[in-house]
Design a protein around this motif. Sequence first.
Motif, mmCIF file in Angstrom:
data_model
loop_
_atom_site.group_PDB
_atom_site.id
_atom_site.type_symbol
_atom_site.label_atom_id
_atom_site.label_comp_id
_atom_site.label_asym_id
_atom_site.label_seq_id
_atom_site.Cartn_x
_atom_site.Cartn_y
_atom_site.Cartn_z
ATOM 1 N N ALA A 159 0.861 -1.234 -0.020
ATOM 2 C CA ALA A 159 0.062 -0.041 -0.086
ATOM 3 C C ALA A 159 0.956 1.223 -0.132
ATOM 4 O O ALA A 159 0.673 2.237 -0.448
ATOM 5 C CB ALA A 159 -0.777 -0.152 1.418
ATOM 6 N N LYS A 160 1.970 1.156 0.738
ATOM 7 C CA LYS A 160 2.930 2.365 0.795
ATOM 8 C C LYS A 160 3.244 2.681 -0.459
ATOM 9 O O LYS A 160 3.635 3.834 -1.110
ATOM 10 C CB LYS A 160 3.880 2.094 1.616
ATOM 11 C CG LYS A 160 5.093 3.309 1.970
ATOM 12 C CD LYS A 160 6.145 2.844 2.940
ATOM 13 C CE LYS A 160 6.811 4.083 3.152
ATOM 14 N NZ LYS A 160 8.136 3.625 4.382
ATOM 15 N N ALA B 75 0.925 4.057 -2.738
ATOM 16 C CA ALA B 75 0.384 5.634 -2.273
ATOM 17 C C ALA B 75 1.490 6.388 -2.804
ATOM 18 O O ALA B 75 1.229 7.580 -3.324
ATOM 19 C CB ALA B 75 0.312 5.538 -0.784
ATOM 20 N N GLN B 76 2.737 6.237 -2.730
ATOM 21 C CA GLN B 76 4.047 6.976 -3.100
ATOM 22 C C GLN B 76 3.853 7.009 -4.531
ATOM 23 O O GLN B 76 3.999 8.208 -5.358
ATOM 24 C CB GLN B 76 5.254 6.241 -2.800
ATOM 25 C CG GLN B 76 5.569 6.223 -1.527
ATOM 26 C CD GLN B 76 6.808 5.407 -1.038
ATOM 27 O OE1 GLN B 76 7.429 4.333 -1.755
ATOM 28 N NE2 GLN B 76 7.323 5.943 0.367
ATOM 29 N N PRO C 269 0.163 9.532 -5.470
ATOM 30 C CA PRO C 269 -0.316 10.485 -4.309
ATOM 31 C C PRO C 269 -1.622 11.076 -4.423
ATOM 32 O O PRO C 269 -2.128 11.606 -3.407
ATOM 33 C CB PRO C 269 0.844 11.493 -4.138
ATOM 34 C CG PRO C 269 1.485 11.512 -5.667
ATOM 35 C CD PRO C 269 1.233 10.241 -6.151
ATOM 36 N N PRO D 193 -6.477 9.356 -2.194
ATOM 37 C CA PRO D 193 -6.491 9.407 -0.533
ATOM 38 C C PRO D 193 -6.153 8.101 -0.072
ATOM 39 O O PRO D 193 -6.697 6.937 -0.532
ATOM 40 C CB PRO D 193 -8.037 9.915 -0.410
ATOM 41 C CG PRO D 193 -8.247 10.530 -1.774
ATOM 42 C CD PRO D 193 -7.666 9.626 -2.755
ATOM 43 N N GLN D 194 -5.377 8.171 0.981
ATOM 44 C CA GLN D 194 -5.047 6.898 1.768
ATOM 45 C C GLN D 194 -6.107 5.983 2.067
ATOM 46 O O GLN D 194 -6.124 4.678 1.828
ATOM 47 C CB GLN D 194 -4.214 7.247 2.928
ATOM 48 C CG GLN D 194 -3.309 6.041 3.459
ATOM 49 C CD GLN D 194 -2.207 6.343 4.501
ATOM 50 O OE1 GLN D 194 -2.345 7.565 5.169
ATOM 51 N NE2 GLN D 194 -1.245 5.616 4.633
ATOM 52 N N LEU E 25 -7.451 4.229 -0.923
ATOM 53 C CA LEU E 25 -6.613 3.142 -1.195
ATOM 54 C C LEU E 25 -6.483 1.916 -0.440
ATOM 55 O O LEU E 25 -6.897 0.822 -1.020
ATOM 56 C CB LEU E 25 -5.005 3.675 -1.289
ATOM 57 C CG LEU E 25 -4.124 2.838 -1.912
ATOM 58 C CD1 LEU E 25 -2.899 3.806 -2.420
ATOM 59 C CD2 LEU E 25 -3.344 1.871 -0.790
ATOM 60 N N TYR E 26 -6.770 1.978 1.073
ATOM 61 C CA TYR E 26 -6.845 0.925 1.855
ATOM 62 C C TYR E 26 -8.094 0.312 1.739
ATOM 63 O O TYR E 26 -8.332 -0.804 1.678
ATOM 64 C CB TYR E 26 -6.385 1.290 3.085
ATOM 65 C CG TYR E 26 -5.059 1.616 3.661
ATOM 66 C CD1 TYR E 26 -4.228 0.321 3.799
ATOM 67 C CD2 TYR E 26 -4.395 2.722 3.608
ATOM 68 C CE1 TYR E 26 -2.770 0.301 3.916
ATOM 69 C CE2 TYR E 26 -2.873 2.610 3.905
ATOM 70 C CZ TYR E 26 -2.369 1.448 4.036
ATOM 71 O OH TYR E 26 -0.928 1.665 4.256
ATOM 72 N N GLU F 30 2.825 -4.849 7.444
ATOM 73 C CA GLU F 30 2.762 -4.349 6.006
ATOM 74 C C GLU F 30 2.526 -5.357 5.167
ATOM 75 O O GLU F 30 3.226 -6.429 5.207
ATOM 76 C CB GLU F 30 4.132 -3.586 5.731
ATOM 77 C CG GLU F 30 3.920 -2.992 4.270
ATOM 78 C CD GLU F 30 5.325 -2.277 3.639
ATOM 79 O OE1 GLU F 30 5.431 -1.153 3.321
ATOM 80 O OE2 GLU F 30 6.471 -3.274 3.744
#
Length: 195
Positions: free
Chosen positions: A45-46, A49-50, A53, A56-57, A60-61, A86
């Motif tokens: 997920a990190k 997200a990078q 961007p 929205p977090q 995404l989750y 993670e």
Amino acid sequence: MQDKQLGQSAGKESKMATDKLLGYLTNPVTNILILEIHGQGQATAKSLAQKHPNIPQATLYRHLKKMVSDDVLKVVEERQIRNVVEKVYALAIDLEADIEDMIASNSGETYFKLFQQFSIGLLKEFKAYTDQEEINLRADGSGFRVTSFYASLDELKELSAKINEAIQPYKDAEPSPDRKARSVAVIFTPPNAED
């Protein structure tokens, strides 16, 4: 008899998963996530997200969790990082094999359903844009057109390869404040009957 029933059950499950995948491919956000994971083979997920961007977090989750519950994605690894676990995601569906199965079955109904969902996805993107209070058709950089042409199958393959080559540098570009996420849809219609 039991083996046949197991085979039919597995076939139904595979079709249901493929149908769910097609649904996710019509959503601009989940489309981006699926194609990113597919391109990398696996992703966290990190890392997603990078790379994206603008998503929205929480969104995404939420999408990742739903796609795992629908057997479109699978968690292939869990890493303990300080107090957080993670998860590493990969596609649970063999995208190329499913497309090859569709082509091999030569099913007009399945092909039309796939195109219908593809079209619905584009309509959703345009609807979301046009529903905004302030849009600028000239400055926002959007458009569509139809160009008719004659081509053999070999020429069509050559054109497709050239389009992919032209788009590739933009697919590899990193997001920035002036670089917005966009989609390019390329449609080659089936051959038209001559008048």
